[in-house]
Design a protein around this motif. Structure first.
Motif, PDB file in Angstrom:
ATOM      1  N   LEU A 155      35.768  41.822  38.111  1.00  0.00           N
ATOM      2  CA  LEU A 155      36.536  43.058  38.259  1.00  0.00           C
ATOM      3  C   LEU A 155      37.619  43.171  37.188  1.00  0.00           C
ATOM      4  CD1 LEU A 155      36.986  43.365  42.144  1.00  0.00           C
ATOM      5  CD2 LEU A 155      35.153  44.247  40.675  1.00  0.00           C
ATOM      6  N   LEU A 156      38.300  42.066  36.900  1.00  0.00           N
ATOM      7  CA  LEU A 156      39.322  42.101  35.855  1.00  0.00           C
ATOM      8  C   LEU A 156      38.707  42.412  34.490  1.00  0.00           C
ATOM      9  CD1 LEU A 156      41.461  39.015  36.933  1.00  0.00           C
ATOM     10  CD2 LEU A 156      42.156  41.413  37.026  1.00  0.00           C
ATOM     11  N   ARG A 157      37.529  41.873  34.272  1.00  0.00           N
ATOM     12  CA  ARG A 157      36.836  42.099  32.996  1.00  0.00           C
ATOM     13  C   ARG A 157      36.445  43.573  32.850  1.00  0.00           C
ATOM     14  NH1 ARG A 157      32.769  39.047  34.114  1.00  0.00           N
ATOM     15  NH2 ARG A 157      33.922  37.109  33.781  1.00  0.00           N
ATOM     16  N   ALA A 158      36.058  44.190  33.946  1.00  0.00           N
ATOM     17  CA  ALA A 158      35.562  45.573  33.919  1.00  0.00           C
ATOM     18  C   ALA A 158      36.615  46.576  34.376  1.00  0.00           C
ATOM     19  CB  ALA A 158      34.322  45.689  34.808  1.00  0.00           C
ATOM     20  N   ALA A 159      37.876  46.173  34.423  1.00  0.00           N
ATOM     21  CA  ALA A 159      38.929  47.019  34.966  1.00  0.00           C
ATOM     22  C   ALA A 159      39.226  48.217  34.073  1.00  0.00           C
ATOM     23  CB  ALA A 159      40.197  46.198  35.171  1.00  0.00           C
ATOM     24  N   ARG A 160      39.372  49.385  34.701  1.00  0.00           N
ATOM     25  CA  ARG A 160      39.910  50.557  34.019  1.00  0.00           C
ATOM     26  C   ARG A 160      41.418  50.649  34.237  1.00  0.00           C
ATOM     27  NH1 ARG A 160      35.103  54.500  36.124  1.00  0.00           N
ATOM     28  NH2 ARG A 160      33.812  54.510  34.242  1.00  0.00           N
ATOM     29  N   ARG A 161      41.858  50.195  35.411  1.00  0.00           N
ATOM     30  CA  ARG A 161      43.290  50.144  35.746  1.00  0.00           C
ATOM     31  C   ARG A 161      43.594  48.697  36.137  1.00  0.00           C
ATOM     32  NH1 ARG A 161      41.089  54.593  38.225  1.00  0.00           N
ATOM     33  NH2 ARG A 161      41.811  56.635  37.468  1.00  0.00           N
ATOM     34  N   THR A 162      44.021  47.932  35.179  1.00  0.00           N
ATOM     35  CA  THR A 162      44.170  46.492  35.371  1.00  0.00           C
ATOM     36  C   THR A 162      45.183  46.165  36.466  1.00  0.00           C
ATOM     37  OG1 THR A 162      43.618  46.129  33.050  1.00  0.00           O
ATOM     38  CG2 THR A 162      44.662  44.305  34.220  1.00  0.00           C
ATOM     39  N   ALA A 163      46.289  46.902  36.526  1.00  0.00           N
ATOM     40  CA  ALA A 163      47.313  46.609  37.526  1.00  0.00           C
ATOM     41  C   ALA A 163      46.765  46.789  38.942  1.00  0.00           C
ATOM     42  CB  ALA A 163      48.536  47.499  37.310  1.00  0.00           C
ATOM     43  N   VAL A 164      46.002  47.852  39.150  1.00  0.00           N
ATOM     44  CA  VAL A 164      45.412  48.098  40.475  1.00  0.00           C
ATOM     45  C   VAL A 164      44.420  46.998  40.829  1.00  0.00           C
ATOM     46  CG1 VAL A 164      43.998  49.684  41.851  1.00  0.00           C
ATOM     47  CG2 VAL A 164      45.759  50.587  40.310  1.00  0.00           C
ATOM     48  N   VAL A 165      43.588  46.631  39.868  1.00  0.00           N
ATOM     49  CA  VAL A 165      42.601  45.581  40.108  1.00  0.00           C
ATOM     50  C   VAL A 165      43.289  44.257  40.409  1.00  0.00           C
ATOM     51  CG1 VAL A 165      40.723  44.243  39.085  1.00  0.00           C
ATOM     52  CG2 VAL A 165      40.818  46.717  38.752  1.00  0.00           C
ATOM     53  N   ALA A 241      29.880  48.528  34.157  1.00  0.00           N
ATOM     54  CA  ALA A 241      30.229  47.345  33.372  1.00  0.00           C
ATOM     55  C   ALA A 241      30.252  46.103  34.255  1.00  0.00           C
ATOM     56  CB  ALA A 241      31.589  47.543  32.706  1.00  0.00           C
ATOM     57  N   ALA A 242      30.767  46.238  35.477  1.00  0.00           N
ATOM     58  CA  ALA A 242      30.803  45.102  36.398  1.00  0.00           C
ATOM     59  C   ALA A 242      29.394  44.649  36.755  1.00  0.00           C
ATOM     60  CB  ALA A 242      31.585  45.470  37.653  1.00  0.00           C
ATOM     61  N   ALA A 244      26.828  44.871  34.881  1.00  0.00           N
ATOM     62  CA  ALA A 244      26.301  44.203  33.691  1.00  0.00           C
ATOM     63  C   ALA A 244      27.105  42.962  33.331  1.00  0.00           C
ATOM     64  CB  ALA A 244      26.292  45.175  32.514  1.00  0.00           C
ATOM     65  N   ASN A 245      28.168  42.711  34.082  1.00  0.00           N
ATOM     66  CA  ASN A 245      29.018  41.530  33.878  1.00  0.00           C
ATOM     67  C   ASN A 245      29.620  41.543  32.473  1.00  0.00           C
ATOM     68  OD1 ASN A 245      30.241  39.317  35.008  1.00  0.00           O
ATOM     69  ND2 ASN A 245      28.632  37.881  34.442  1.00  0.00           N
ATOM     70  N   ARG A 246      30.137  42.709  32.073  1.00  0.00           N
ATOM     71  CA  ARG A 246      30.736  42.850  30.753  1.00  0.00           C
ATOM     72  C   ARG A 246      32.075  43.570  30.873  1.00  0.00           C
ATOM     73  NH1 ARG A 246      30.196  48.176  29.236  1.00  0.00           N
ATOM     74  NH2 ARG A 246      28.583  49.353  30.331  1.00  0.00           N
ATOM     75  N   ARG A 247      32.795  43.638  29.763  1.00  0.00           N
ATOM     76  CA  ARG A 247      34.070  44.337  29.738  1.00  0.00           C
ATOM     77  C   ARG A 247      33.854  45.841  29.739  1.00  0.00           C
ATOM     78  NH1 ARG A 247      38.496  41.201  28.739  1.00  0.00           N
ATOM     79  NH2 ARG A 247      38.083  39.067  28.086  1.00  0.00           N
ATOM     80  N   ALA A 248      34.794  46.558  30.325  1.00  0.00           N
ATOM     81  CA  ALA A 248      34.654  48.006  30.439  1.00  0.00           C
ATOM     82  C   ALA A 248      34.617  48.686  29.085  1.00  0.00           C
ATOM     83  CB  ALA A 248      35.811  48.572  31.275  1.00  0.00           C
ATOM     84  N   GLU A 249      35.374  48.157  28.125  1.00  0.00           N
ATOM     85  CA  GLU A 249      35.480  48.830  26.836  1.00  0.00           C
ATOM     86  C   GLU A 249      34.407  48.414  25.846  1.00  0.00           C
ATOM     87  OE1 GLU A 249      37.437  46.545  27.964  1.00  0.00           O
ATOM     88  OE2 GLU A 249      38.009  45.108  26.405  1.00  0.00           O
ATOM     89  N   GLU A 250      33.573  47.439  26.224  1.00  0.00           N
ATOM     90  CA  GLU A 250      32.570  46.926  25.300  1.00  0.00           C
ATOM     91  C   GLU A 250      31.255  47.673  25.445  1.00  0.00           C
ATOM     92  OE1 GLU A 250      33.934  42.236  25.007  1.00  0.00           O
ATOM     93  OE2 GLU A 250      32.149  42.823  26.116  1.00  0.00           O
TER      94      GLU A 250
END
Length: 264
Positions: A155-165, A241-242, A244-250
């Motif tokens: 979830l942290l890797r694919a976060a759009r709002r990191t603080a919420v996650v 992204a989650a 696919a187990n990848r980062r949201a921005e990648e």
């Protein structure tokens, strides 16, 4: 306690959490990893039990769990593929939890099945603690922590709002349950510890009752908060992204860095 303050044992638990994880990560085996972590955690527990109290021994396992979580997230977030290879149930648990986030249908939709699952897990955990003076239950706890932390890392890797996650990825009821298991394992360890000539220095009843109350709170929070927390979390994560187990921005296919060490 030979003049040693309680803080010493808590620091020892945290140190064993870090060392146990690092050793397990280096072993690189999904069975060897929780075993190394569990042995390190039980060493701190046994030391605090022998020279302290059952309550202090439980708190020592608590700092072991906290340090294990922090160091594992440091390694898990940048090393998605390695996590799937090395962590038991990482893929399966991630699929279960992401299905919950996508559908919005959580344990509140099947309360009796949720209750049966909780009872089964608790009985297994208590049996492990009773038979092995908490050693096998701490190993089991390492398994649970690892795959839950692997999901949080996703979830942290694919976060759009990191603080919420960061606030919601570790479900509040899961935190309560970990605390309950820590106390329950220490209480259930007393008979086997006495057989090993390490009798409890104070009654373990309060630990057992506290753990039982926490387990009730855990179930109540899970049934009450699963749906709203799931909705908030789903909006803060790129679920594709989650999956696919990848980062949201990648992009979906990249030449990543190595799997074995955290990225700078």
């Amino acid at each position: 306690m030979f003049g040693l303050g309680q803080g010493y044992f808590l620091i020892l638990g945290a140190a064993c959490g870090v060392v146990g994880f690092r050793l397990g990560w280096r072993i690189g085996n999904r069975w060897g990893m929780p075993l190394a972590q569990g042995i390190a955690g039980w060493t701190a527990f046994a030391y605090a039990w022998r020279w302290g109290t059952p309550g202090l021994a439980a708190a020592t396992v608590g700092t072991w769990a906290l340090a294990t979580t922090l160091v594992s997230l440091y390694f898990f977030v940048p090393n998605a593929e390695a996590v799937d290879r090395r962590v038991l149930r990482a893929k399966e648990y991630r699929r279960e939890m992401l299905a919950w986030l996508r559908s919005g249908a959580g344990p509140e939709s099947t309360p009796f099945a949720t209750l049966r699952r909780h009872l089964h897990e608790t009985l297994v955990y208590v049996a492990c603690a009773l038979v092995t003076a908490n050693l096998a239950s701490i190993v089991l706890g390492a398994v649970l922590l690892n795959y839950m932390n692997a999901y949080v890392a996703t979830l942290l890797r694919a976060a759009r709002r990191t603080a919420v996650v960061a606030m919601l990825a570790w479900n509040v009821w899961s935190v309560v349950r970990v605390g309950a298991y820590v106390a329950l394992g220490a209480a259930a360890a007393a008979p086997a510890a006495a057989w090993l000539r390490l009798p409890a220095t104070e009654p373990v009843g309060p630990l057992a009752w506290g753990a039982g109350g926490a387990l009730v709170v855990d179930l109540a929070l899970k049934l009450a908060l699963s749906r709203p927390c799931g909705r908030l979390l789903a909006r803060a994560v790129d679920l594709d992204a989650a999956d696919a187990n990848r980062r949201a921005e990648e992009p979906r296919f990249t030449l990543g860095l190595g799997d074995d060490e955290p990225r700078a």
